[in-house]
Design a protein around this motif. Structure first.
Motif, mmCIF file in Angstrom:
data_model
loop_
_atom_site.group_PDB
_atom_site.id
_atom_site.type_symbol
_atom_site.label_atom_id
_atom_site.label_comp_id
_atom_site.label_asym_id
_atom_site.label_seq_id
_atom_site.Cartn_x
_atom_site.Cartn_y
_atom_site.Cartn_z
ATOM 1 N N TRP A 50 0.818 -1.246 0.008
ATOM 2 C CA TRP A 50 0.079 0.128 0.098
ATOM 3 C C TRP A 50 0.995 1.286 -0.001
ATOM 4 O O TRP A 50 0.427 2.237 -0.724
ATOM 5 C CB TRP A 50 -0.962 0.060 1.220
ATOM 6 C CG TRP A 50 -0.592 0.429 2.405
ATOM 7 C CD1 TRP A 50 0.113 -0.538 3.664
ATOM 8 C CD2 TRP A 50 -0.240 1.572 3.118
ATOM 9 N NE1 TRP A 50 0.607 0.109 4.277
ATOM 10 C CE2 TRP A 50 0.608 1.414 4.291
ATOM 11 C CE3 TRP A 50 -0.515 2.915 2.426
ATOM 12 C CZ2 TRP A 50 0.806 2.603 5.041
ATOM 13 C CZ3 TRP A 50 -0.348 3.969 3.506
ATOM 14 C CH2 TRP A 50 0.616 3.923 4.764
ATOM 15 N N SER A 57 0.703 4.172 -2.625
ATOM 16 C CA SER A 57 0.387 5.542 -2.375
ATOM 17 C C SER A 57 1.371 6.588 -3.123
ATOM 18 O O SER A 57 0.939 7.551 -3.648
ATOM 19 C CB SER A 57 0.705 5.669 -0.839
ATOM 20 O OG SER A 57 -0.085 4.866 -0.083
ATOM 21 N N LYS A 82 -5.072 1.215 1.930
ATOM 22 C CA LYS A 82 -5.706 1.052 3.144
ATOM 23 C C LYS A 82 -7.061 1.670 3.348
ATOM 24 O O LYS A 82 -7.248 2.908 3.139
ATOM 25 C CB LYS A 82 -4.830 1.146 4.314
ATOM 26 C CG LYS A 82 -3.642 0.390 4.788
ATOM 27 C CD LYS A 82 -2.835 0.698 5.859
ATOM 28 C CE LYS A 82 -1.919 -0.435 6.098
ATOM 29 N NZ LYS A 82 -1.153 -0.055 7.546
ATOM 30 N N THR A 103 -8.878 5.257 5.379
ATOM 31 C CA THR A 103 -7.419 6.177 5.751
ATOM 32 C C THR A 103 -7.861 7.398 5.210
ATOM 33 O O THR A 103 -8.694 7.630 4.275
ATOM 34 C CB THR A 103 -6.254 5.672 5.343
ATOM 35 O OG1 THR A 103 -6.227 5.605 3.864
ATOM 36 C CG2 THR A 103 -5.940 4.329 5.931
ATOM 37 N N TYR A 104 -7.140 8.390 5.513
ATOM 38 C CA TYR A 104 -7.152 9.830 5.121
ATOM 39 C C TYR A 104 -6.672 10.026 3.706
ATOM 40 O O TYR A 104 -7.138 10.457 2.873
ATOM 41 C CB TYR A 104 -6.302 10.641 6.070
ATOM 42 C CG TYR A 104 -6.155 12.045 5.710
ATOM 43 C CD1 TYR A 104 -7.050 12.926 5.911
ATOM 44 C CD2 TYR A 104 -4.892 12.498 5.005
ATOM 45 C CE1 TYR A 104 -7.044 14.390 5.602
ATOM 46 C CE2 TYR A 104 -4.870 13.998 4.634
ATOM 47 C CZ TYR A 104 -5.956 14.858 4.766
ATOM 48 O OH TYR A 104 -5.648 16.004 4.218
ATOM 49 N N GLU A 154 -7.229 7.475 1.188
ATOM 50 C CA GLU A 154 -8.047 6.958 0.527
ATOM 51 C C GLU A 154 -9.044 7.941 0.361
ATOM 52 O O GLU A 154 -9.283 8.105 -0.890
ATOM 53 C CB GLU A 154 -8.557 5.827 1.009
ATOM 54 C CG GLU A 154 -9.556 5.282 0.060
ATOM 55 C CD GLU A 154 -10.524 4.043 0.991
ATOM 56 O OE1 GLU A 154 -10.911 3.166 0.233
ATOM 57 O OE2 GLU A 154 -10.964 4.263 2.063
#
Length: 59
Positions: A4, A8, A36, A39-40, A42
């Protein structure tokens, strides 16, 4: 398969003006399925990428 964290970095780079067609490739290969959930990061990426980029592949 990417971790991930690696995805990112790819996703963020895909949003820059220097990335060429990276954003299209992230969506085509649905790379953001590795981000993930909840999450912030995403939440922020969903503002810029099509929902298909987050979905699993069916092949």
């Amino acid at each position: 398969q990417f971790d991930w964290y690696e995805v990112s970095i790819i996703a963020i780079n895909g949003l820059t003006k220097y990335s060429g067609n990276m954003k299209d490739l992230v969506e085509k290969f649905r790379m953001l399925r590795y981000i993930k959930k909840g999450t912030y990061l995403e939440g922020n990426l969903k503002q810029f990428y099509n929902e298909v980029a987050f979905s699993p592949r069916n092949d």
